[in-house]
Design an enzyme around this catalytic site. Structure first.
Site, PDB file in Angstrom:
ATOM      1  N   THR A  10       0.848  -1.169   0.000  1.00 58.72           N
ATOM      2  CA  THR A  10       0.000   0.000   0.000  1.00 58.72           C
ATOM      3  C   THR A  10       0.898   1.238   0.000  1.00 58.72           C
ATOM      4  OG1 THR A  10      -1.884   1.039   1.098  1.00 58.72           O
ATOM      5  CG2 THR A  10      -0.223   0.045   2.512  1.00 58.72           C
ATOM      6  N   ASN A  12       3.079   4.368   1.236  1.00 55.17           N
ATOM      7  CA  ASN A  12       3.965   4.672   2.366  1.00 55.17           C
ATOM      8  C   ASN A  12       4.589   3.443   3.027  1.00 55.17           C
ATOM      9  OD1 ASN A  12       3.286   7.405   1.969  1.00 55.17           O
ATOM     10  ND2 ASN A  12       1.457   7.121   3.205  1.00 55.17           N
ATOM     11  N   GLY A  14       7.431   2.087   1.705  1.00 60.86           N
ATOM     12  CA  GLY A  14       8.864   2.142   1.436  1.00 60.86           C
ATOM     13  C   GLY A  14       9.287   1.455   0.149  1.00 60.86           C
ATOM     14  N   LYS A  15       8.363   1.291  -0.791  1.00 59.27           N
ATOM     15  CA  LYS A  15       8.684   0.611  -2.057  1.00 59.27           C
ATOM     16  C   LYS A  15       9.770   1.355  -2.832  1.00 59.27           C
ATOM     17  CE  LYS A  15       4.417   0.923  -3.366  1.00 59.27           C
ATOM     18  NZ  LYS A  15       3.939   1.622  -2.164  1.00 59.27           N
ATOM     19  N   GLU A  90       6.314   2.472  -9.355  1.00 61.82           N
ATOM     20  CA  GLU A  90       4.892   2.717  -9.645  1.00 61.82           C
ATOM     21  C   GLU A  90       4.411   1.785 -10.761  1.00 61.82           C
ATOM     22  OE1 GLU A  90       3.472   4.388  -7.462  1.00 61.82           O
ATOM     23  OE2 GLU A  90       5.010   5.726  -6.658  1.00 61.82           O
ATOM     24  N   ALA A  91       4.732   0.499 -10.617  1.00 58.38           N
ATOM     25  CA  ALA A  91       4.444  -0.501 -11.646  1.00 58.38           C
ATOM     26  C   ALA A  91       2.947  -0.708 -11.885  1.00 58.38           C
ATOM     27  CB  ALA A  91       5.097  -1.831 -11.270  1.00 58.38           C
ATOM     28  N   GLN A  92       2.116  -0.246 -10.980  1.00 60.62           N
ATOM     29  CA  GLN A  92       0.673  -0.364 -11.190  1.00 60.62           C
ATOM     30  C   GLN A  92       0.232   0.400 -12.438  1.00 60.62           C
ATOM     31  OE1 GLN A  92       1.997   1.258  -8.554  1.00 60.62           O
ATOM     32  NE2 GLN A  92       1.059   3.264  -8.353  1.00 60.62           N
ATOM     33  N   CYS A 147      -1.240  -0.142   9.767  1.00 59.38           N
ATOM     34  CA  CYS A 147      -2.396   0.716  10.009  1.00 59.38           C
ATOM     35  C   CYS A 147      -2.189   1.404  11.364  1.00 59.38           C
ATOM     36  CB  CYS A 147      -3.650  -0.165  10.033  1.00 59.38           C
ATOM     37  SG  CYS A 147      -5.205   0.688  10.376  1.00 59.38           S
TER      38      CYS A 147
END
Length: 195
Positions: A10, A12, A14-15, A90-92, A147
């Site tokens: 998701t 934030n 750290g990707k 941002e591979a999505q 979360c």
């Protein structure tokens, strides 16, 4: 054997930090990498990747119509040295065909490809690039974040200009901490279904 990797999480989690660190590790050892990012994601500037902790790097900006296989094949043979690894942030935002092009990079050019991105959007729906990566990547890696309750965050909500949770809208809207908040599935469901 080179592989296509998909590291998903998701917002934030750290990707981008992981991507930049992995690319640095290759370069530190004298190996050439190629880093790609969607052209319309210009939060750090056109053709730049930036992490929340301040790491940055130049990147190759791509559009949905670009043939990534051909681009990487050209880079690999341009006299600047062989490409040791390809990174995609941002591979999505990849198209399904671009995911297949990256698989061909691993299979035919024998260059590992590490793609990093979101799995789902703010409505809990798969992005096209993520859907294709989940289907054909050789290895899937979940990057975890939490979360506010301490449970693993797997979902994200989008905040509107008024600071309220958006429940509909375009799937893609570029933003960071000011626009997106990560939650576990339970709290995301509570927020999205609140009256």
């Amino acid at each position: 054997m080179a592989k296509l990797y998909f590291s998903y999480a998701t917002m934030n989690a750290g990707k981008s930090t992981l991507l930049l660190q992995a690319s640095y590790n290759y370069r530190e050892r004298g190996m050439r990498t190629a880093i790609f990012i969607a052209a319309f994601d210009d939060r750090a500037g056109q053709g730049r990747i930036s992490s929340r902790i301040g790491l940055t790097s130049d990147a190759i900006a791509f559009d949905r119509a670009d043939d990534l296989y051909r681009h990487i094949e050209t880079l690999n043979g341009d006299g600047g040295g062989a490409i040791a690894c390809v990174f995609v942030d941002e591979a999505q935002f990849l198209s399904e065909e671009q995911v297949w092009q990256l698989a061909r990079v691993a299979d035919r050019l024998h260059i590992p490809v590490m793609a990093y991105g979101l799995r789902t959007d703010f409505q809990g729906k798969l992005f096209p690039g993520s859907k294709a990566l989940l289907a054909i990547a050789d290895e899937l890696r979940e990057v975890r974040t939490i979360c506010h309750c301490g449970r693993k965050a797997t979902m994200v909500v989008r905040l509107g200009a008024d600071g309220k949770v958006a429940k509909d809208g375009a799937q893609v809207e570029i933003g960071g901490n000011d626009k997106y908040v990560s939650y576990c599935r339970r709290h995301w469901d509570d927020i999205m279904n609140a009256e």
